[in-house]
Design a protein around this motif. Sequence first.
Motif, mmCIF file in Angstrom:
data_model
loop_
_atom_site.group_PDB
_atom_site.id
_atom_site.type_symbol
_atom_site.label_atom_id
_atom_site.label_comp_id
_atom_site.label_asym_id
_atom_site.label_seq_id
_atom_site.Cartn_x
_atom_site.Cartn_y
_atom_site.Cartn_z
ATOM 1 N N TYR A 33 0.843 -1.183 0.000
ATOM 2 C CA TYR A 33 0.000 0.000 0.000
ATOM 3 C C TYR A 33 0.884 1.240 0.000
ATOM 4 O O TYR A 33 2.109 1.151 0.049
ATOM 5 C CB TYR A 33 -0.945 0.005 1.208
ATOM 6 N N GLY A 34 0.238 2.398 -0.065
ATOM 7 C CA GLY A 34 0.966 3.658 -0.173
ATOM 8 C C GLY A 34 0.830 4.209 -1.587
ATOM 9 O O GLY A 34 0.407 3.518 -2.514
ATOM 10 N N ASN A 35 1.202 5.477 -1.772
ATOM 11 C CA ASN A 35 1.092 6.113 -3.077
ATOM 12 C C ASN A 35 1.904 5.405 -4.145
ATOM 13 O O ASN A 35 1.519 5.359 -5.308
ATOM 14 C CB ASN A 35 1.522 7.581 -2.986
ATOM 15 N N ARG A 36 3.053 4.861 -3.757
ATOM 16 C CA ARG A 36 3.920 4.149 -4.697
ATOM 17 C C ARG A 36 4.061 2.686 -4.319
ATOM 18 O O ARG A 36 4.999 2.021 -4.742
ATOM 19 C CB ARG A 36 5.297 4.820 -4.732
ATOM 20 N N ARG A 37 3.137 2.198 -3.518
ATOM 21 C CA ARG A 37 3.202 0.815 -3.043
ATOM 22 C C ARG A 37 4.527 0.553 -2.332
ATOM 23 O O ARG A 37 5.107 -0.530 -2.429
ATOM 24 C CB ARG A 37 3.022 -0.171 -4.206
ATOM 25 N N GLN A 38 4.995 1.556 -1.595
ATOM 26 C CA GLN A 38 6.312 1.446 -0.969
ATOM 27 C C GLN A 38 6.267 0.787 0.406
ATOM 28 O O GLN A 38 7.302 0.441 0.960
ATOM 29 C CB GLN A 38 6.963 2.831 -0.858
#
Length: 223
Positions: free
Chosen positions: A75-80
């Motif tokens: 998850y996260g904006n960049r799947r980081q």
Amino acid sequence: MMKKRFIFSLIMLLVVFRAQALPPDTTYVEKAKESYYDKRVHRYRKHWAALIPTQFIIQNAGNMGVVSAGLGWDYGNRRQWETDLLFGYIPAHQSTRGKLTMTLKQNFVPWSHSMKNGWSIEPLTASIYINTVYGHEFWKSQPRRYPDAYYNFMSTKFRLNIALGQRVTMTIPNHRTKLFAKNISFFYEISSCDLYIRSMILDHAVSLNDIIGLSLGVRACIL
């Protein structure tokens, strides 16, 4: 008679041209305002959908067993950001039976560098995780057989670990993603745990090579 037929044909021709000139029929559908119930159902489904795992992981070593496998979420904006839940196995060795482990792991992948032919590399991954071993031999609080405060702040039931590593990811072509996953990552990690770090701090004879371990694994992104 001919005059009447001519007039009738002319009228029919005008009707046909008029019909073709008219705009096509359109249906106007008024968008109903979403009710509070509908909004609640959508939020409910969205939250439950977030619980669907997006990754499958298999890994050896890492202070969580000879082999571990489990599911993960990115998850996260960049799947980081990633959260993994793994279950592992420790063979009997000098004990009378093998043991199961459970690990909750949090990963951070700062950036990814794309290469040719669908390959990419993650130059750095950082992880922190806690794992436990199932068995009566391991305790959560210090048993009375030890002197007071001998192991006051540590237990053998839970271990806190840290790890640094790298990954190489292979993107699977779109026409083949239905077979298994959209990409597969191969990774390694160098890790240590709180007990080992404490031993190196208290005993200068313990070196860095004594407290770190190498772990290899595969991560498949299934969603």
